[in-house]
Design an enzyme around this catalytic site. Sequence first.
Site, short mmCIF file in Angstrom:
data_model
loop_
_atom_site.label_atom_id
_atom_site.label_comp_id
_atom_site.label_asym_id
_atom_site.label_seq_id
_atom_site.Cartn_x
_atom_site.Cartn_y
_atom_site.Cartn_z
N LYS A 1 30.14 49.69 39.65
CA LYS A 1 30.86 49.40 40.89
C LYS A 1 30.38 49.83 42.09
O LYS A 1 30.58 49.58 43.40
CB LYS A 1 32.55 49.33 40.75
CG LYS A 1 32.89 48.42 39.64
CD LYS A 1 34.25 48.51 39.67
CE LYS A 1 34.86 47.92 38.24
NZ LYS A 1 35.16 46.23 38.16
N GLU B 1 39.15 54.06 46.00
CA GLU B 1 39.52 53.50 47.24
C GLU B 1 40.94 53.12 47.41
O GLU B 1 41.80 53.29 46.72
CB GLU B 1 38.67 52.03 46.74
CG GLU B 1 39.33 51.04 45.77
CD GLU B 1 38.43 49.74 45.48
OE1 GLU B 1 37.24 49.97 45.98
OE2 GLU B 1 39.03 48.92 45.18
N HIS C 1 46.26 44.29 36.01
CA HIS C 1 44.80 43.82 36.63
C HIS C 1 44.13 42.90 35.64
O HIS C 1 42.78 43.02 36.04
CB HIS C 1 43.92 45.33 36.73
CG HIS C 1 44.95 46.43 37.50
ND1 HIS C 1 45.49 46.38 38.82
CD2 HIS C 1 45.20 47.56 36.94
CE1 HIS C 1 46.13 47.36 39.18
NE2 HIS C 1 45.94 48.21 38.11
N ARG D 1 27.79 37.07 35.37
CA ARG D 1 27.62 36.06 34.21
C ARG D 1 28.63 35.08 34.43
O ARG D 1 29.21 34.92 35.49
CB ARG D 1 28.26 36.76 33.12
CG ARG D 1 29.74 37.52 33.68
CD ARG D 1 30.51 38.21 32.33
NE ARG D 1 31.38 39.07 32.90
CZ ARG D 1 32.59 38.76 33.06
NH1 ARG D 1 33.37 37.49 33.48
NH2 ARG D 1 33.46 39.58 33.78
#
Length: 651
Positions: A116, A200, A235, A293
């Site tokens: 990421k 973040e 999440h 994917r």
Amino acid sequence: MFNKILIANRGEIACRVIQTAKALGIATVAVYSDADANARFVKLADEAYRLGPAPAAESYLRADRILAIAQQSGAQAVHPGYGFLSENEDFAAACEAAGIAFIGPPASAIAAMGSKSAAKALMEKAAVPLVPGYHGDDQDPALLQKQADAIGYPVLIKASAGGGGKGMRIVEKSEDFSPALASCQREARASFGDDKVLVEKYLTKPRHVEIQVFADKLGGCVYLFERDCSVQRRHQKVLEEAPAPHLPQATREAMGQAAVAAARAVGYVGAGTVEFIMDVASGQFYFMEMNTRLQVEHPVTEMITGQDLVAWQLAVAAGGALPLKQDQLAIRGHAIEARIYAEDPDKGFLPSTGALVHLATPVESANVRIDTGVEQGDAISPFYDPMIAKLIVWGETREAALRQMDAALAQYQIVGLSSNVSFLRRIVNHPSFASGHVDTGLIARHHDDLLPPPAAPSAKQLALLALAEALAQQAPYPAAAGWRLNGGQTRRFAFRLDEEEYSATLRHQADGFVVFVDGQSLPARAQLQGSQLLAVLDGSTIKATVARHGALRVLFENSERLALEWVDPYAYTELGVHGETHLKAPMPGRVVALLAEIGKKVAKGSPLLILEAMKMEHTITAPGDGVVQDFYFAAGEQVNDGDELVDFAAE
Ligand code: ADP
Ligand code: ADP
Ligand code: MG
């Protein structure tokens, strides 16, 4: 086009790929672990080969074996599904090196998006908007803390290699950063073998909106619109829909173009998803990650575009052009997907394992689709993702799709393990979801509405349960025969729910029963065939299902589900053992950390041990003030369901 492909996956996605391959006349090769030897996907495939024991590391992650089987069976391509090896660049490269097409992007694109952090750095260059944060290589905890302080709280710490909602910690204030970082790194190391993190800004009211992209090897790249996956818990996606409700057309186009730019920046080929997080207040969207994917929720895109994305994947992998150009793609109607999981929403969504003792599903149609890898009698094992099925519906409008979803969920009957079906239904019927003004906090915000305590059974439900019980027990219960001859006999049937006992008493008469329940006496007649109960109660005809599993009785009637325990009046009673505190593993898993010191006093609720099971961490806490005498397992050890974990002496 290929003549034969191997599917390096299991469960519903293996079935899904086989379905399209069959439709295209392509032969399929399945690979399976010992836990899946009799699975649906193995039966559906033309050929099947054993990989190894149940744990994924010894079966579905054995790239070497999978490649050998591909070569031995003459498969020309490998479809990796999602999870497992699907985002493993080494596997993609090994396939290509062996002359077998990898049905997915080139290894270089997987690598570019695999971290990421690295992906964010790349996207910055491609001018794709990013959430403010730090995604550098320097992982010095002091530096990370400084970055977090500069970003401003709340912040989110994310495992760079993370996935499946794992390896994320929300930090509310500076003092909490350091322990959160340690715990995030621990989970990242255990789950992804890599403890690199990024930090973040944590958006407090965001939506998750993602774009389906598709690229071919000839330079074509299109987007197949968006999916809203805001309804999440921990999440992880729970419900997904397409198109995203209340999304302005201009935003849709801007996101689509940003996603295509992201894909082009890494030389993408095949199906991919660019995930964005969108600030609800401003409507501004930011790149989160790209999944290289086919996504779990791809069916909603198929339903609104009328396209078969697996067929697109095969066409592109075989070197063909994208079946359609951007201006040939359009959105038709609205689709919603519900992920039906073996889990217990009332127990913090604890995954549930066991056999699907009773399984009834809604009737499939052009508007109702079920993607699943299991049938009645199959088991959900602790080794893999606890997904039972994906239920996908389509309607002309969102309202119509919601109605379809509610009706379909009402027909979904699962007994033998806990499932989230009733929970999903409450979300679908909740005004805040129905309004389409969704954000990722929806489930947490409406927790009490969505997870109410079980309602007490109604008189009618108790009457039906008693009737079913009497009929089911008739054969091994010779006294019942006497009932017919002698109208005066009664029998009381008791059921337990949450420590409360409820009952109904039946009196047998020549022409049926009288049910005494809740101060009423109701005339009744009833027939039971398997689990199907047909009753005439107080003049109304009722069709119901009563599934019996051990002492458990589950009644499905009028789209309501009620589960109770039958109280056997003749049961042996166990002598209670008092004064001992049992701290048992709620499920099979692995001990990750021991958090208390042996011999030291701990307060009620203190964390004692962390268990990792089915992709989640569970904390075992002190049941009262007391002392840990001993831990029965060391960190890293595997435990079974019900194993004693801690010898705890309560004060
Ligand atoms: P999606 O958005 O497609 O649901 P997720 O990241 O939630 O993507 O994961 C997709 C699937 O991949 C899930 O079914 C999950 O079980 C599986 N998965 C995610 N991470 C891993 C992992 N580290 N190992 C094995 N399977 C994983
Ligand atoms: P995964 O690889 O596990 O899918 P993602 O980066 O896609 O990880 O994030 C998963 C979910 O976490 C998102 O769908 C969203 O709900 C939440 N999330 C991620 N980043 C943020 C953020 N910066 N602010 C708020 N929520 C976030
Ligand atoms: Mg994600």
